[in-house]
Design an enzyme around this catalytic site. Sequence first.
Site, PDB file in Angstrom:
ATOM      1  N   LYS A 135       7.776   6.204  10.244  1.00  0.00           N
ATOM      2  CA  LYS A 135       6.827   5.156  10.620  1.00  0.00           C
ATOM      3  C   LYS A 135       7.028   4.850  12.091  1.00  0.00           C
ATOM      4  O   LYS A 135       8.124   5.035  12.631  1.00  0.00           O
ATOM      5  CB  LYS A 135       7.077   3.875   9.802  1.00  0.00           C
ATOM      6  CG  LYS A 135       5.859   2.992   9.693  1.00  0.00           C
ATOM      7  CD  LYS A 135       4.921   3.469   8.600  1.00  0.00           C
ATOM      8  CE  LYS A 135       3.702   2.608   8.470  1.00  0.00           C
ATOM      9  NZ  LYS A 135       2.904   2.979   7.304  1.00  0.00           N
TER      10      LYS A 135
HETATM   11  P1  NAD Z   1      -6.672  -3.597   7.714  1.00  0.00           P
HETATM   12  O1  NAD Z   1      -6.197  -4.136   8.998  1.00  0.00           O
HETATM   13  O2  NAD Z   1      -7.860  -2.699   7.671  1.00  0.00           O
HETATM   14  O3  NAD Z   1      -6.985  -4.784   6.681  1.00  0.00           O
HETATM   15  C1  NAD Z   1      -6.134  -5.851   6.434  1.00  0.00           C
HETATM   16  C2  NAD Z   1      -7.014  -7.017   5.995  1.00  0.00           C
HETATM   17  O4  NAD Z   1      -6.190  -8.052   5.490  1.00  0.00           O
HETATM   18  C3  NAD Z   1      -7.833  -7.615   7.144  1.00  0.00           C
HETATM   19  O5  NAD Z   1      -9.157  -7.821   6.696  1.00  0.00           O
HETATM   20  C4  NAD Z   1      -7.123  -8.937   7.453  1.00  0.00           C
HETATM   21  O6  NAD Z   1      -8.021  -9.933   7.899  1.00  0.00           O
HETATM   22  C5  NAD Z   1      -6.557  -9.297   6.087  1.00  0.00           C
HETATM   23  N1  NAD Z   1      -5.355 -10.113   6.120  1.00  0.00           N
HETATM   24  C6  NAD Z   1      -4.266  -9.996   6.911  1.00  0.00           C
HETATM   25  N2  NAD Z   1      -3.343 -10.921   6.588  1.00  0.00           N
HETATM   26  C7  NAD Z   1      -3.870 -11.629   5.563  1.00  0.00           C
HETATM   27  C8  NAD Z   1      -3.404 -12.715   4.788  1.00  0.00           C
HETATM   28  N3  NAD Z   1      -2.211 -13.249   5.007  1.00  0.00           N
HETATM   29  N4  NAD Z   1      -4.202 -13.186   3.815  1.00  0.00           N
HETATM   30  C9  NAD Z   1      -5.418 -12.649   3.580  1.00  0.00           C
HETATM   31  N5  NAD Z   1      -5.909 -11.618   4.281  1.00  0.00           N
HETATM   32  C10 NAD Z   1      -5.147 -11.116   5.267  1.00  0.00           C
HETATM   33  O7  NAD Z   1      -5.386  -2.877   7.068  1.00  0.00           O
HETATM   34  P2  NAD Z   1      -5.380  -1.821   5.876  1.00  0.00           P
HETATM   35  O8  NAD Z   1      -5.373  -0.461   6.445  1.00  0.00           O
HETATM   36  O9  NAD Z   1      -6.386  -2.199   4.850  1.00  0.00           O
HETATM   37  O10 NAD Z   1      -3.899  -2.058   5.303  1.00  0.00           O
HETATM   38  C11 NAD Z   1      -3.597  -3.154   4.484  1.00  0.00           C
HETATM   39  C12 NAD Z   1      -2.228  -2.927   3.854  1.00  0.00           C
HETATM   40  O11 NAD Z   1      -2.236  -1.696   3.128  1.00  0.00           O
HETATM   41  C13 NAD Z   1      -1.055  -2.803   4.836  1.00  0.00           C
HETATM   42  O12 NAD Z   1       0.104  -3.309   4.197  1.00  0.00           O
HETATM   43  C14 NAD Z   1      -0.917  -1.299   5.018  1.00  0.00           C
HETATM   44  O13 NAD Z   1       0.385  -0.917   5.440  1.00  0.00           O
HETATM   45  C15 NAD Z   1      -1.198  -0.855   3.594  1.00  0.00           C
HETATM   46  N6  NAD Z   1      -1.628   0.539   3.456  1.00  0.00           N
HETATM   47  C16 NAD Z   1      -2.713   0.999   4.129  1.00  0.00           C
HETATM   48  C17 NAD Z   1      -3.127   2.297   3.919  1.00  0.00           C
HETATM   49  C18 NAD Z   1      -4.370   2.842   4.566  1.00  0.00           C
HETATM   50  O14 NAD Z   1      -4.761   3.977   4.252  1.00  0.00           O
HETATM   51  N7  NAD Z   1      -5.062   2.098   5.411  1.00  0.00           N
HETATM   52  C19 NAD Z   1      -2.409   3.156   3.071  1.00  0.00           C
HETATM   53  C20 NAD Z   1      -1.294   2.649   2.396  1.00  0.00           C
HETATM   54  C21 NAD Z   1      -0.918   1.336   2.595  1.00  0.00           C
END
Ligand code: NAD
Length: 447
Positions: A135
């Site tokens: 990471k």
């Molecule tokens: P992103 O930035 O696209 O979306 C995150 C969303 O969560 C945003 O809309 C933000 O406004 C909201 N948010 C942030 N903090 C918040 C809170 N405290 N309460 C409510 N809403 C909140 O990110 P993403 O890519 O969707 O990733 C989200 C999570 O999933 C992270 O933990 C990331 O590590 C994990 N993840 C992502 C992927 C991927 O393919 N994108 C894969 C595996 C894991």
Amino acid sequence: MATESLVPATERKEATERRRTQAFFPQLSIEEELNPWLAQEARFDFAAKKLNLDDGIWKLLRHPTRELIVHIPVMMDDGHLEVFTGYRVQHSISRGPSKGGVRYAPDVSLDEVRALASWMTWKCAVVNIPFGGAKGGIICDPHKMSQGELERMTRRYTAELMEFIGPEKDVPAPDMGTNEQTMAWMMDTYSMHMRQTVTSVVTGKPVELGGSRGRLEATGRGISIVCDHALKHLGMAVSGCRVIVQGFGNVGSNAAKLLFEKGYSIIGIIDLDGGLANPRGIDIHALLRHRAEAGTIVGFGFAGAEQVDPAELFARECEILIPAATENVITSRNAADLKCRILCEGANGPTTIVADQILAEKQVFILPDILANAGGVTASYFEWVQDRMGYFWNEAEVNRRLDLIMSEAFDAVISYAKAHNVNNRIAAYMLAVDRVAYTTKQRGMYA
Ligand code: NAD
């Protein structure tokens, strides 16, 4: 009739919380509870102990292989020079090149990147793809930087990592605060130094630059696949299955959309700017159209959807709760209040180890992060494979293969849980640690 206790309710709650905390970690402060590296370590130790892991392998897998700290000079738009701190942590390369995203956020820390790197090792092993875990991250606020500043920072960060990344070494991908454009810059910078185009050095690229069809939706699709399996496993029906999703970004919005299309009832959506509820189900297509126009979920009033308090909505009764926003949203402070039957972890590390104990007592069926959100890295693996072949699959082919891998991983975790009489989280860790320890032993020790 229940016997009345002489101890006041607040003191009883505190004592119960203390007992729960001490059962896992003696004297765990709230800071320690929220430290993702300690959480990862505790779960790894627990799995290693259950597996009777050899002492040497235990010590080896407990630590990342390599941790790199870089200081990145960036010429800002106003002409002053800023220096940003960045990290790349490679946890394991036992099963193949290390794989993991790059996060741009103001609160990135080495402990967080370490934890995320280890989770990637375990996640890749759970879905049985030939990668280790890594990471990266840069301490910055991408929302306050111009495209030019972001490009210069990304290119210099990539240049600092030149010896450490590569298709056979370590393959970055997007994470919070980074996207397809960031990956295009990383790929281009690496290629300029190598004097040839090397598309497979990163994944999560635009489709036109060697990205995979289906990658953007893949994490949400993986979530929808494991939810289907969990319902079948528990003898529950899709019809009438109420779902609450926290986080309406890439993972949350795609999971909500795909579940909605399968007939699940999405009764709540929570994002940073508010909570949205409709006991009769939210039309996710209409919400996505509203968000595209308004830039927020706030103000959506279609078919009886109402604005509600996010914390209250998070604890409402539902069949499936999907935290898909960020880490540490389910802690010793709110775990006892949750009223879901299934917790499907879209985010990485949404549940603390103390909360785990509380949820276990409540018999919540957990689809742990290293299984539930592994659809993203699985599609990244497909992207890497397609780049190296120079031959690209259509979306149906990507989705078919994703379904196969996620379904096999779900079955493997459930079988492990049954065979070892442990919950799904511990089973997923045991399965992963077992697989990584096996290849580590097979390769032998250069020590
Ligand atoms: P992103 O930035 O696209 O979306 C995150 C969303 O969560 C945003 O809309 C933000 O406004 C909201 N948010 C942030 N903090 C918040 C809170 N405290 N309460 C409510 N809403 C909140 O990110 P993403 O890519 O969707 O990733 C989200 C999570 O999933 C992270 O933990 C990331 O590590 C994990 N993840 C992502 C992927 C991927 O393919 N994108 C894969 C595996 C894991």
